[in-house]
Design a protein around this motif. Structure first.
Motif, PDB file in Angstrom:
ATOM      1  N   GLU A 410       0.823  -1.209   0.000  1.00 52.04           N
ATOM      2  CA  GLU A 410       0.000   0.000   0.000  1.00 52.04           C
ATOM      3  C   GLU A 410       0.859   1.262   0.000  1.00 52.04           C
ATOM      4  O   GLU A 410       0.515   2.273  -0.651  1.00 52.04           O
ATOM      5  CB  GLU A 410      -0.954  -0.001   1.201  1.00 52.04           C
ATOM      6  N   ASN A 416      -5.063   2.782  -0.361  1.00 51.92           N
ATOM      7  CA  ASN A 416      -5.538   1.727   0.525  1.00 51.92           C
ATOM      8  C   ASN A 416      -6.127   0.585  -0.302  1.00 51.92           C
ATOM      9  O   ASN A 416      -6.953   0.804  -1.176  1.00 51.92           O
ATOM     10  CB  ASN A 416      -6.597   2.281   1.488  1.00 51.92           C
ATOM     11  N   LEU A 417      -5.664  -0.613  -0.034  1.00 54.78           N
ATOM     12  CA  LEU A 417      -6.168  -1.791  -0.749  1.00 54.78           C
ATOM     13  C   LEU A 417      -7.010  -2.677   0.154  1.00 54.78           C
ATOM     14  O   LEU A 417      -7.978  -3.294  -0.294  1.00 54.78           O
ATOM     15  CB  LEU A 417      -4.996  -2.597  -1.326  1.00 54.78           C
TER      16      LEU A 417
END
Length: 503
Positions: A410, A416-417
């Motif tokens: 990230e 943001n994943l």
């Protein structure tokens, strides 16, 4: 020279193949084309071995292999049957072939064009462009000699390599020089060395313990290029199954072999799912040690438990299959994160044998190339962290490393994943043991160190059981899909010779 398919006009032999990975399916196809009745027994419900496919909520994950190198090995196999690769699947050459991420998120894309790669090397280190041309030229020569001649030897004895030209070539192949020392003759910048040394990870040993012969891998990756089979690597496994079936092979999935019944040092029957079946010969393409330790009595085993414990195994892995409900802009198809110390991680894999403190890792994002492997607008991610074999891998420890890797991923991506995570599945040491009977949960087989190369590997033909042969990553030639294909061809050829002699 490649072994050719031998067609026999004599009585059809009944042959069982244990395992439906690439080596098993290759051997089965060659034997069936040679006029024999071949049945492949696979304990899992689908074929492909480590190249199985995982289908989850609209995502198609390759569970194992994801790098398609050495396309000529696949081509040669299909040509044996009058087919071509394009008859089964579409290959796309990746550009960039892969990306390498170093400290401070410094990224280098490795272009598909070799001249552009040389220019990249030159931009990092003066003179490195011309040195790379020389390095790859040597690797290409090794590839031609190794892949056309030496790799197809069954590894019975040193006599196979005593032909004068091969003996002379063996010196030039640099079998007795370390890969690390060879690379450092050409390059000084640690980033260039990392780019050159990373394929050794697929061979399962530290660069200093791997013969310089394997610079042929650099030729394959940097000059031949990196390809992707549309639909994923599972399409390649399905192609091998289709070809084997067209040659007459029968597949029995969900049927593990329980016992090999021996009489007068020959396998007479196999037991699978409680049923007894008479056979004339067996090729074991499943884990070599498992076949001997679990299916044979001690008196019929070629190798003791102490032998296997003394061997250097390639790493296991911690894998994560992730579905992300957004596109991730900064990732390429193949992404190597070398933002931590390569040597320290290697020591923790091969010497200390512990969970790594600051691991390197790899991220594959096939949805960058193939829209069929993820729902529209989503990404398919495959994270791989090499680890030592034999480690305990409880879920809470896997989760700790998941967040450690995602923190770094990230940070690199700048987004943001985890909040977009819709699919998640982990896979590690105990899964390799359960699904493939892999010794100590190894992912790749035996490391290709000098003393585990060619004639020093476990023998392809059993020393104790006359009609039992082995193929796959624990015998010649070694780890990887192309070597597995070659291994299956060699094993089938050796068995066909035996059947010819008998009749």
């Amino acid at each position: 020279m490649q072994p050719e398919i031998q067609t026999l006009n004599n009585k059809q032999a009944e042959i069982a193949v244990i395992g439906a990975g690439f080596s098993g399916m290759t051997a089965a196809a060659v034997l069936a084309a040679g006029g024999h009745h071949v049945t492949v027994f696979e304990k899992n419900e689908t074929v492909g071995g480590r190249a199985r496919t995982l289908l989850l909520d609209g995502f198609t994950f390759d569970m194992g292999p994801s790098w398609y190198w050495m396309p000529d090995v696949y081509d040669r196999f299909f040509e044996l049957f009058g087919k071509s690769t394009s008859d089964f699947y579409e290959l796309t050459k990746l550009d960039p072939g892969f990306a390498v991420v170093f400290k401070d998120n410094e990224v280098f894309d490795i272009p598909a064009d070799f001249d552009s790669i040389c220019a990249l090397f030159e931009s990092i280190e003066r003179g490195a462009g011309d040195k790379l041309r020389k390095f790859i030229s040597e690797g290409e020569w090794k590839y031609r000699v190794g892949m056309d001649t030496m790799v197809y030897k069954p590894g019975h004895s040193i006599r196979e390599f005593m032909h004068f030209s091969l003996f002379k070539d063996a010196l030039r192949l640099q079998i007795f020089r370390s890969f690390s020392a060879h690379a450092k003759q050409y390059f000084k910048d640690p980033r260039l060395l990392a780019m050159i040394e990373f394929p050794v990870l697929f061979l399962g040993a530290m660069p200093k313990d791997t013969p310089a012969l394997y610079s042929l891998m650099n030729y394959a990756g940097l000059k031949q290029g990196t390809f992707y089979p549309q639909g994923g690597f599972g399409q390649v496994a399905q192609a091998f199954k289709k070809l084997a079936e067209s040659a007459g092979v029968t597949f029995r999935t969900g049927q593990g072999i329980e016992r090999l019944e021996i009489e007068n040092n020959h396998i007479r029957n196999i037991r699978a799912n409680g049923m007894v079946r008479k056979v004339d010969a067996v090729i074991g393409s499943a884990d070599y040690r498992h076949i001997e330790a679990s299916l044979l009595d001690e008196e019929h085993r070629s190798y003791s438990e102490s032998y296997w414990k003394s061997k250097t195994f390639a790493p296991s892995c911690l894998l994560f299959y992730l579905g992300i409900s957004k596109k991730v802009q900064k990732l390429r198809h193949h992404n190597l994160f070398f933002d931590e110390d390569f040597g320290a991680h290697a020591v923790e894999i091969y010497k200390d044998k512990k969970w790594p403190s600051k691991p390197l890792f790899y991220v594959c994002c096939p949805s960058k190339t193939d829209e069929t492997v993820a729902p529209e607008g989503f990404e398919n991610l495959f994270l791989l962290m090499p680890i030592a074999t034999g480690l305990a891998d409880p879920e809470e420890l896997r989760e700790t490393y998941f967040h450690q890797l995602m923190d770094r991923l990230e940070a690199f991506c700048g987004e943001n994943l985890r909040s977009h995570l819709v699919v998640k599945r982990s896979y590690s040491v105990s899964d390799f043991e359960n699904d493939y009977n892999a010794y100590q949960g190894n992912a790749y087989g035996l490391a290709n160190t000098l003393m585990q190369t060619a004639i020093f590997k476990p023998k392809m033909r059993s020393k104790k059981v006359k009609n039992l042969f082995f193929a796959g990553q624990l015998t010649v030639p070694g780890p990887g899909v192309p070597p597995a294909i070659i291994s299956g061809r060699i094993a089938a050829g050796e068995l066909l010779k035996t059947l010819n002699t008998r009749r």
